[in-house]
Design an enzyme around this catalytic site. Sequence first.
Site, mmCIF file in Angstrom:
data_model
loop_
_atom_site.group_PDB
_atom_site.id
_atom_site.type_symbol
_atom_site.label_atom_id
_atom_site.label_comp_id
_atom_site.label_asym_id
_atom_site.label_seq_id
_atom_site.Cartn_x
_atom_site.Cartn_y
_atom_site.Cartn_z
ATOM 1 N N GLU A 288 95.928 -77.116 37.933
ATOM 2 C CA GLU A 288 96.628 -77.738 36.802
ATOM 3 C C GLU A 288 96.387 -76.986 35.499
ATOM 4 O O GLU A 288 97.183 -77.067 34.581
ATOM 5 C CB GLU A 288 96.187 -79.200 36.623
ATOM 6 C CG GLU A 288 97.017 -80.148 37.448
ATOM 7 C CD GLU A 288 96.830 -81.622 37.085
ATOM 8 O OE1 GLU A 288 96.081 -81.938 36.143
ATOM 9 O OE2 GLU A 288 97.430 -82.445 37.775
ATOM 10 N N HIS A 309 88.260 -70.755 62.381
ATOM 11 C CA HIS A 309 88.990 -70.922 63.636
ATOM 12 C C HIS A 309 90.412 -71.420 63.399
ATOM 13 O O HIS A 309 91.082 -71.864 64.318
ATOM 14 C CB HIS A 309 88.203 -71.866 64.556
ATOM 15 C CG HIS A 309 86.866 -71.285 64.922
ATOM 16 N ND1 HIS A 309 86.636 -70.643 66.131
ATOM 17 C CD2 HIS A 309 85.717 -71.182 64.224
ATOM 18 C CE1 HIS A 309 85.386 -70.201 66.149
ATOM 19 N NE2 HIS A 309 84.803 -70.515 64.998
ATOM 20 N N LYS A 423 107.751 -86.980 38.481
ATOM 21 C CA LYS A 423 107.717 -88.378 38.040
ATOM 22 C C LYS A 423 109.105 -88.788 37.541
ATOM 23 O O LYS A 423 109.609 -89.858 37.898
ATOM 24 C CB LYS A 423 106.703 -88.559 36.908
ATOM 25 C CG LYS A 423 105.267 -88.370 37.326
ATOM 26 C CD LYS A 423 104.344 -88.714 36.164
ATOM 27 C CE LYS A 423 102.935 -88.254 36.407
ATOM 28 N NZ LYS A 423 102.101 -88.297 35.222
HETATM 29 O O1 PA5 Z 1 93.845 -83.637 34.845
HETATM 30 C C1 PA5 Z 1 94.721 -84.436 34.547
HETATM 31 O O2 PA5 Z 1 94.987 -84.705 33.381
HETATM 32 C C2 PA5 Z 1 95.499 -85.176 35.614
HETATM 33 O O3 PA5 Z 1 95.207 -84.701 36.880
HETATM 34 C C3 PA5 Z 1 95.198 -86.648 35.567
HETATM 35 O O4 PA5 Z 1 93.830 -86.846 35.760
HETATM 36 C C4 PA5 Z 1 95.984 -87.422 36.623
HETATM 37 O O5 PA5 Z 1 97.332 -87.132 36.526
HETATM 38 C C5 PA5 Z 1 95.757 -88.915 36.427
HETATM 39 O O6 PA5 Z 1 96.166 -89.315 35.145
HETATM 40 P P1 PA5 Z 1 95.676 -90.659 34.496
HETATM 41 O O7 PA5 Z 1 94.211 -90.612 34.365
HETATM 42 O O8 PA5 Z 1 96.369 -90.699 33.173
HETATM 43 O O9 PA5 Z 1 96.114 -91.777 35.391
#
Ligand code: PA5
Length: 435
Positions: A288, A309, A423
């Site tokens: 990310e 494996h 989303k």
């Molecule tokens: O690193 C990030 O920001 C994301 O992976 C969030 O942790 C994930 O999308 C969950 O979001 P939230 O904590 O707002 O529910």
Amino acid sequence: MSNIKLDFKNSKIVSRQIMKYAERVEEIHKELHEDAKDENKFVGWLELPSEYDKKEFEKIKKCAKKIRKDSEVLLVIGIGGSYLGARAVIESLTHTFYNALDKEQRKSPQILYAGNNISGAYLNDLMDLIGDKDLSINVISKSGTTTEPAIAFRIFREYLENKYGIKEARKRIYVTTDSEKGALKTLADTEKYETFVIPNNIGGRYSVLTAVGLLPIAVAGINIDDLMAGAKIAQDKYNDQNLKYNECYQYAVARNVLYSNYKNLEILVTYEPKMHYLIEWWKQLFGESEGKEGKGIFPAGAEFTTDLHSLGQYLQEGRKNIFETVINVVEPLSNLKIRADEDDLDGLNYLEGKTLDFINKKAMQGTIEAHVDGDVPNILINMDRLDAKTIGHLLYFFELACAVSGKILEVDPFNQPGVEKYKKNMFKLLKKAIY
Ligand code: PA5
């Protein structure tokens, strides 16, 4: 000690290539340390091990104590950065079969997870597993609007209210979310749930050392003081802007040198199955943070020797765009010896007296040699042992390396605009009014 030591000798890059980045790394170092003071930048994690909210920390310990006393299960509801850090630490540091042990052996509540998928079968099966057991819930969402945890929380809130009545259920719900905004915050205020705050300047995937990770980790009986102490060791150790002496920055640079040599896929490898979720956490952190603007190293994970494996053939002889980073736990948590067998029908007597750790390490050395021969460069991370301090150190090491690596790549390592796309499509298909 709780040390981490890097070894680049099989990385197929030389220190001259790394040191070319010295000036840029110095700039990034200064930028990060300046941004850490700015509430509007997502760099609050940088000084967290020395600056964390001590009052909140004590509240975490107090609530963890209560949950350990009144619950047989803690259900952690969250997705992405809101659960992976906790799960990474808990599974690295507890018994491999922790949740399957009986209560007396485990000594702490089972830690189960929901809200990280939208499978009805998963939630139904989870309810079967929880059965009559006394339950508390820690629902974690920074935005407080994420669909997956919101659905799971709605279902399990009702489950809890049916089991205990609304009043008692309220005492078993712990909310970790933003200090001001989001549907979860509104719900928590209305129902007067015990609430923990995710600091504004810390994004989800950098939040493991806040209440996001610390509450579930403490409930599992892990010493969160040690975890923070390990992170503090790392904070001090990697606070050197000189690339020559900073192994964390060297790792960030080495990745980018390899990337510029067409190695655009990094596999993080462990020889210890307990670290499966540590790798999942790392995948999310780097994926990310770096995968944007058509750039980034694809972060993959593997458990060896298991995956030798399955992926071994590809790694040895497939496309040559891969490098490996191996985490080597120097001192094993426990060990076993191979004993002699009179008949030796399985042909294993040549290993008589050898420990499994010894054999595992030989497998590691042999694999590194083979993969390096097959043009898969290797970076080795030697960590002293699997304990709370060393894991705290490792978490901080990866967070800092990720931020620096992303900045070398010239992307913003603290946003994730691409996650919104699915989303929007999903909400449109579900006919949500506003999305
Ligand atoms: O690193 C990030 O920001 C994301 O992976 C969030 O942790 C994930 O999308 C969950 O979001 P939230 O904590 O707002 O529910």
